[in-house]
Design an enzyme around this catalytic site. Structure first.
Site, PDB file in Angstrom:
ATOM      1  N   ASN A  83      44.224  42.043  50.169  1.00 50.27           N
ATOM      2  CA  ASN A  83      43.793  40.656  50.144  1.00 50.27           C
ATOM      3  C   ASN A  83      42.279  40.562  50.409  1.00 50.27           C
ATOM      4  OD1 ASN A  83      44.001  37.787  50.138  1.00 50.27           O
ATOM      5  ND2 ASN A  83      46.073  37.950  50.953  1.00 50.27           N
ATOM      6  N   HIS A 113      31.277  58.083  65.800  1.00 52.58           N
ATOM      7  CA  HIS A 113      29.967  58.532  66.270  1.00 52.58           C
ATOM      8  C   HIS A 113      30.125  59.302  67.577  1.00 52.58           C
ATOM      9  CE1 HIS A 113      27.960  55.905  63.347  1.00 52.58           C
ATOM     10  NE2 HIS A 113      28.949  55.066  63.605  1.00 52.58           N
ATOM     11  N   GLY A 140      46.808  40.651  58.422  1.00 50.74           N
ATOM     12  CA  GLY A 140      45.425  40.198  58.414  1.00 50.74           C
ATOM     13  C   GLY A 140      44.687  40.490  59.705  1.00 50.74           C
ATOM     14  N   SER A 158      49.388  41.212  62.533  1.00 50.82           N
ATOM     15  CA  SER A 158      48.019  40.732  62.314  1.00 50.82           C
ATOM     16  C   SER A 158      47.221  40.785  63.616  1.00 50.82           C
ATOM     17  CB  SER A 158      48.033  39.314  61.744  1.00 50.82           C
ATOM     18  OG  SER A 158      48.707  38.443  62.611  1.00 50.82           O
ATOM     19  N   THR A 163      45.026  52.561  67.298  1.00 45.83           N
ATOM     20  CA  THR A 163      44.175  53.635  67.815  1.00 45.83           C
ATOM     21  C   THR A 163      44.855  54.995  67.791  1.00 45.83           C
ATOM     22  OG1 THR A 163      44.927  53.235  70.075  1.00 45.83           O
ATOM     23  CG2 THR A 163      42.966  52.034  69.344  1.00 45.83           C
ATOM     24  N   LYS A 164      46.162  55.042  67.482  1.00 51.50           N
ATOM     25  CA  LYS A 164      46.870  56.322  67.438  1.00 51.50           C
ATOM     26  C   LYS A 164      47.903  56.274  66.319  1.00 51.50           C
ATOM     27  CE  LYS A 164      50.499  55.047  70.730  1.00 51.50           C
ATOM     28  NZ  LYS A 164      51.190  55.401  71.985  1.00 51.50           N
ATOM     29  N   ARG A 178      51.145  49.057  69.901  1.00 52.01           N
ATOM     30  CA  ARG A 178      52.305  49.771  70.460  1.00 52.01           C
ATOM     31  C   ARG A 178      53.514  49.370  69.641  1.00 52.01           C
ATOM     32  NH1 ARG A 178      55.009  45.778  72.846  1.00 52.01           N
ATOM     33  NH2 ARG A 178      53.840  43.932  73.463  1.00 52.01           N
TER      34      ARG A 178
END
Length: 197
Positions: A83, A113, A140, A158, A163-164, A178
């Site tokens: 989208n 970084h 979204g 959304s 992160t994992k 989670r």
């Protein structure tokens, strides 16, 4: 190894390298043409996408505006939909299975970084690949961070920050994301239950 090979290998690389700069410039021209094209120009838009992406399956649709770094590191299966305002930082490879949908303003980021401030100030960076399985729906404003793998049939709520990595048949959400609930396959069993039979 040259800087492009270092980038794909997950090593520290120099993004100001001349070859990488030329590659990004080519990509920006293609993206600019795509983002300024009319929805009525369906065939020319599809041609632009296929020349931009590393692989594009059948029946793909990406709404404007779309942004990426290189394009050639994005591999999209069949029946793919993204989208409005999707951003994919593809300094490493990004793979999508078949039947994937991205909601508006989804961000998929392979770039990262150094944590050390002196090393970070040097301008060197690195990247980690992202793999999205078949039949995934990313809601979204969700963000997928470097190095994440999502299994098949994963729904990302959304606004989530993933992160994992996660396995198959799950609804995940939150910051950090989670497991919210497990999903049944359309056959009514999970892949693990299928294997046990």
């Amino acid at each position: 190894m040259d800087e492009f090979q270092k980038m794909l290998a997950g090593e520290l690389y120099n993004p100001s390298d001349n070859n990488l700069s030329l590659m990004r410039a080519r990509t920006r021209k293609l993206i600019d043409n795509f983002n300024h094209s009319s929805f009525e120009e369906e065939q020319s838009r599809l041609k632009l996408l296929k020349s931009l992406l590393g692989k594009a399956g059948n029946n793909i649709s990406i709404h404007q505006n779309f942004y990426c770094d290189y394009g050639c590191n994005i591999y999209v299966g069949s029946n793919f939909f993204a989208n409005y305002d999707c951003v994919i930082l593809d300094c490493a490879e990004v793979h999508f299975g078949d039947n994937c949908m991205l909601g508006p303003q989804v961000g998929i980021y392979t770039a990262t970084h150094p944590l050390d401030p002196i090393e970070r100030a040097s301008g060197l960076e690195s990247a980690k690949p992202i793999h999205i399985g078949n039949d995934c729906w990313i809601g979204g404003h969700a963000t997928i961070n470097p190095g994440v793998t999502l299994g098949n049939n994963v729904v990302v709520a959304s606004g989530s920050v993933v992160t994992k990595s996660f396995g198959h048949n799950l609804v995940i959400g939150g910051n950090p994301a989670r497991v919210i609930r497990e999903l049944k396959c359309s056959s009514g069993t999970t892949p693990e239950e299928k294997e046990a039979k």
